[in-house]
Design a protein around this motif. Structure first.
Motif, PDB file in Angstrom:
ATOM      1  N   LYS A  25       0.815  -1.222   0.000  1.00  0.00           N
ATOM      2  CA  LYS A  25       0.000   0.000   0.000  1.00  0.00           C
ATOM      3  C   LYS A  25       0.846   1.268   0.000  1.00  0.00           C
ATOM      4  O   LYS A  25       0.435   2.290  -0.537  1.00  0.00           O
ATOM      5  CB  LYS A  25      -0.918   0.034   1.227  1.00  0.00           C
ATOM      6  N   ILE A  26       2.026   1.231   0.629  1.00  0.00           N
ATOM      7  CA  ILE A  26       2.826   2.444   0.785  1.00  0.00           C
ATOM      8  C   ILE A  26       4.046   2.511  -0.122  1.00  0.00           C
ATOM      9  O   ILE A  26       4.693   3.548  -0.194  1.00  0.00           O
ATOM     10  CB  ILE A  26       3.275   2.638   2.250  1.00  0.00           C
ATOM     11  N   ASN A  31       9.432   5.130  -2.020  1.00  0.00           N
ATOM     12  CA  ASN A  31      10.532   4.635  -2.856  1.00  0.00           C
ATOM     13  C   ASN A  31      10.802   3.158  -2.587  1.00  0.00           C
ATOM     14  O   ASN A  31      11.935   2.720  -2.540  1.00  0.00           O
ATOM     15  CB  ASN A  31      11.801   5.453  -2.657  1.00  0.00           C
ATOM     16  N   THR A  32       9.741   2.397  -2.363  1.00  0.00           N
ATOM     17  CA  THR A  32       9.757   0.948  -2.149  1.00  0.00           C
ATOM     18  C   THR A  32      10.510   0.501  -0.890  1.00  0.00           C
ATOM     19  O   THR A  32      11.007  -0.607  -0.828  1.00  0.00           O
ATOM     20  CB  THR A  32      10.291   0.169  -3.380  1.00  0.00           C
ATOM     21  N   ASN A  33      10.586   1.352   0.111  1.00  0.00           N
ATOM     22  CA  ASN A  33      11.245   0.960   1.357  1.00  0.00           C
ATOM     23  C   ASN A  33      10.308   0.169   2.256  1.00  0.00           C
ATOM     24  O   ASN A  33       9.151   0.525   2.416  1.00  0.00           O
ATOM     25  CB  ASN A  33      11.715   2.194   2.138  1.00  0.00           C
ATOM     26  N   ASN A 114      -0.478   7.181   8.583  1.00  0.00           N
ATOM     27  CA  ASN A 114      -1.750   6.682   9.114  1.00  0.00           C
ATOM     28  C   ASN A 114      -1.979   5.216   8.757  1.00  0.00           C
ATOM     29  O   ASN A 114      -2.546   4.458   9.543  1.00  0.00           O
ATOM     30  CB  ASN A 114      -2.919   7.538   8.632  1.00  0.00           C
ATOM     31  N   VAL A 115      -1.541   4.817   7.584  1.00  0.00           N
ATOM     32  CA  VAL A 115      -1.678   3.417   7.154  1.00  0.00           C
ATOM     33  C   VAL A 115      -0.862   2.513   8.078  1.00  0.00           C
ATOM     34  O   VAL A 115      -1.341   1.478   8.552  1.00  0.00           O
ATOM     35  CB  VAL A 115      -1.257   3.254   5.677  1.00  0.00           C
ATOM     36  N   ILE A 116       0.372   2.917   8.355  1.00  0.00           N
ATOM     37  CA  ILE A 116       1.232   2.130   9.252  1.00  0.00           C
ATOM     38  C   ILE A 116       0.663   2.130  10.669  1.00  0.00           C
ATOM     39  O   ILE A 116       0.578   1.085  11.322  1.00  0.00           O
ATOM     40  CB  ILE A 116       2.682   2.662   9.230  1.00  0.00           C
ATOM     41  N   TYR A 117       0.276   3.296  11.160  1.00  0.00           N
ATOM     42  CA  TYR A 117      -0.277   3.405  12.511  1.00  0.00           C
ATOM     43  C   TYR A 117      -1.501   2.502  12.688  1.00  0.00           C
ATOM     44  O   TYR A 117      -1.587   1.737  13.652  1.00  0.00           O
ATOM     45  CB  TYR A 117      -0.641   4.866  12.821  1.00  0.00           C
TER      46      TYR A 117
END
Length: 175
Positions: A25-26, A31-33, A114-117
């Motif tokens: 998703k992110i 940068n694909t990290n 917010n996605v990670i959180y």
């Protein structure tokens, strides 16, 4: 004698599951990290990031979840249980130091932080060793930190961040 639970390893397992779910998703925004997990005291985390920066661009350290120590582990109340209040976890990504708050929310908070959180909170409740943690009912303080200067969070990079403070967790490891 039982082997004590290692909190930093339990949180690492949570973050590995978070990364597996949110990375697709992110990736276009980072940068694909994959998520970089670090733990320790502020100065130690900053030193690790600085060492990485010497061989790779600063952007490669992010997104980052940093678990700040020290936190007392109360393991004496009930056999197999460990009660912890984690002082701070920071979810961070590199930012444009000149961006406005609106630009930061659109560029980093909504698509990355917010996605990670959200997934981090969900995965805490699913970690087998963590008991009684329920999203939206458990005790912690969440703070958005748009455009944090390096000295503000113990980082040398300009970051946008979400901090989770005073996170109360109960771990259980049967003997």
């Amino acid at each position: 004698m039982s082997i004590p639970i290692v909190i930093v390893d339990e949180i690492k397992e949570v973050i590995q599951r978070v990364d597996a779910i949110v990375y697709p998703k992110i990736a276009e925004f980072t940068n694909t990290n994959h998520i970089n997990y670090q733990y320790g005291r502020s100065v130690q985390i900053n030193k690790l990031l600085q060492l990485n920066r010497n061989s790779i661009p600063a952007r490669s350290n992010y997104p980052l979840i940093a678990l700040f120590q020290d936190f007392p582990e109360d393991a004496g109340k009930k056999l197999g249980y460990t009660y912890v209040t984690i002082p701070r976890i920071t979810i961070a990504t590199i930012t444009d130091k000149d961006g406005t708050p609106e630009e930061r929310y659109n560029a980093t908070f909504k698509p990355i932080l917010n996605v990670i959180y959200d997934e981090f909170i969900k995965q805490l409740s699913r970690q087998p060793s963590i008991i009684g943690f329920t999203p939206n009912k458990s005790s912690y303080i969440k703070t958005d930190r748009p455009g944090t200067k390096p000295e503000g969070e113990g980082f040398n990079d300009y970051i946008d961040a979400i901090t989770i403070e005073q996170l109360q967790l109960t771990f259980y490891k049967p003997n």
